[in-house]
Write a protein that holds these residues in place. Structure first.
Motif, PDB file in Angstrom:
ATOM      1  N   ILE A 122      -9.664  -1.964   0.093  1.00  0.00           N
ATOM      2  CA  ILE A 122      -9.153  -2.705  -1.064  1.00  0.00           C
ATOM      3  C   ILE A 122     -10.305  -3.076  -1.996  1.00  0.00           C
ATOM      4  O   ILE A 122     -10.176  -3.005  -3.228  1.00  0.00           O
ATOM      5  CB  ILE A 122      -8.381  -3.961  -0.619  1.00  0.00           C
ATOM      6  N   ALA A 148      -7.286  -7.223  -6.601  1.00  0.00           N
ATOM      7  CA  ALA A 148      -7.695  -6.450  -5.420  1.00  0.00           C
ATOM      8  C   ALA A 148      -8.744  -7.202  -4.611  1.00  0.00           C
ATOM      9  O   ALA A 148      -8.711  -7.191  -3.375  1.00  0.00           O
ATOM     10  CB  ALA A 148      -8.219  -5.075  -5.843  1.00  0.00           C
ATOM     11  N   CYS A 150      -9.049 -10.462  -4.381  1.00  0.00           N
ATOM     12  CA  CYS A 150      -8.334 -11.522  -3.659  1.00  0.00           C
ATOM     13  C   CYS A 150      -7.563 -10.937  -2.473  1.00  0.00           C
ATOM     14  O   CYS A 150      -7.536 -11.534  -1.388  1.00  0.00           O
ATOM     15  CB  CYS A 150      -7.383 -12.262  -4.595  1.00  0.00           C
ATOM     16  N   ALA A 151      -6.944  -9.782  -2.672  1.00  0.00           N
ATOM     17  CA  ALA A 151      -6.201  -9.135  -1.587  1.00  0.00           C
ATOM     18  C   ALA A 151      -7.149  -8.726  -0.457  1.00  0.00           C
ATOM     19  O   ALA A 151      -6.788  -8.826   0.720  1.00  0.00           O
ATOM     20  CB  ALA A 151      -5.444  -7.918  -2.105  1.00  0.00           C
ATOM     21  N   LEU A 154      -7.745 -11.801   1.532  1.00  0.00           N
ATOM     22  CA  LEU A 154      -6.571 -12.089   2.354  1.00  0.00           C
ATOM     23  C   LEU A 154      -6.520 -11.153   3.557  1.00  0.00           C
ATOM     24  O   LEU A 154      -6.256 -11.584   4.683  1.00  0.00           O
ATOM     25  CB  LEU A 154      -5.290 -11.955   1.518  1.00  0.00           C
ATOM     26  N   VAL A 167      -0.587  -6.112   3.934  1.00  0.00           N
ATOM     27  CA  VAL A 167      -1.406  -6.610   2.818  1.00  0.00           C
ATOM     28  C   VAL A 167      -1.992  -5.428   2.042  1.00  0.00           C
ATOM     29  O   VAL A 167      -1.978  -5.413   0.806  1.00  0.00           O
ATOM     30  CB  VAL A 167      -2.527  -7.556   3.319  1.00  0.00           C
ATOM     31  N   TYR A 168      -2.491  -4.433   2.759  1.00  0.00           N
ATOM     32  CA  TYR A 168      -3.070  -3.252   2.117  1.00  0.00           C
ATOM     33  C   TYR A 168      -2.009  -2.537   1.271  1.00  0.00           C
ATOM     34  O   TYR A 168      -2.258  -2.159   0.130  1.00  0.00           O
ATOM     35  CB  TYR A 168      -3.630  -2.316   3.177  1.00  0.00           C
ATOM     36  N   CYS A 170       0.784  -3.759  -0.016  1.00  0.00           N
ATOM     37  CA  CYS A 170       1.133  -4.588  -1.186  1.00  0.00           C
ATOM     38  C   CYS A 170       0.036  -4.543  -2.241  1.00  0.00           C
ATOM     39  O   CYS A 170       0.322  -4.482  -3.445  1.00  0.00           O
ATOM     40  CB  CYS A 170       1.411  -6.025  -0.753  1.00  0.00           C
ATOM     41  N   ALA A 171      -1.220  -4.551  -1.800  1.00  0.00           N
ATOM     42  CA  ALA A 171      -2.344  -4.467  -2.751  1.00  0.00           C
ATOM     43  C   ALA A 171      -2.325  -3.124  -3.471  1.00  0.00           C
ATOM     44  O   ALA A 171      -2.548  -3.064  -4.691  1.00  0.00           O
ATOM     45  CB  ALA A 171      -3.671  -4.667  -2.017  1.00  0.00           C
TER      46      ALA A 171
END
Length: 189
Positions: A122, A148, A150-151, A154, A167-168, A170-171
């Motif tokens: 990311i 990206a 911030c992701a 996370l 998470v990946y 969604c990013a």
């Protein structure tokens, strides 16, 4: 008898670099986002498949991506070639990071180190968007870069959970696919 003379239109110019890059981003966000959703489904128990199938998901995703990238490169003229070149550089950086993490995993005897590939991957998109923002002088491109980043933060907090793949995904959808679709549409920003 009269004859109508219709002008022969010149060959349409190929896509701009922004449109060609958008197509590549749209492709990457879709293919790799879906691959991460598959990873999440298997690791999270949503898909009743043996975890061994996870070893196939990335080779299949990369093959689909590279095959389609080749087609985009051929049909995109000079801009397509340039966008594909940048994409290959990104793939090389990602593979380099994965191989580095793999070497560290072997040295430590702990393959959970590979979980770090999620925030690293990311983060590479954050770097790419930052470079694009500076080169193109488009301030809006800093939005996907910061998103990206911030992701990636996370993802680092959920390394030991299948949620890291979610998470990946969604990013990739939010910071690669959506801005890629915008660029591919040819709209001015």
């Amino acid at each position: 008898m009269t004859a109508a003379v219709l002008p022969v239109s010149a060959a349409s110019p190929g896509p701009t670099l922004a449109v060609a890059a958008g197509r590549v981003l749209l492709l990457a966000g879709t293919v790799f986002g879906l691959a991460n959703l598959f990873q999440y489904g298997v690791q999270g128990g949503l898909l009743p498949l043996h975890p061994a199938v996870l070893s196939l998901s990335w080779p299949i995703a990369v093959t689909i991506f590279l095959t389609t990238l080749f087609r985009l490169r051929r049909s995109g003229g000079e801009a397509g070639r340039r966008a594909a070149g940048w994409s290959r550089l990104g793939i090389a950086a990602t593979i380099g990071a994965a191989l580095t993490l793999l070497a560290v995993s072997f040295a430590r005897g702990d393959f959970t180190t590979m979980y770090w590939m999620t925030p690293v991957g990311i983060s590479l998109y954050a770097v790419a968007w930052t470079v694009a923002a500076v080169r193109a002088r488009r301030g809006w491109m800093m939005g996907p870069a910061l998103g990206a980043l911030c992701a990636a933060g996370l993802a680092a907090t959920v390394l030991d959970s299948p949620i890291r793949s979610l998470v990946y995904a969604c990013a990739l959808f939010a910071f690669v696919l959506i801005p890629g679709a915008w660029l591919a549409s040819g709209r001015k920003a």
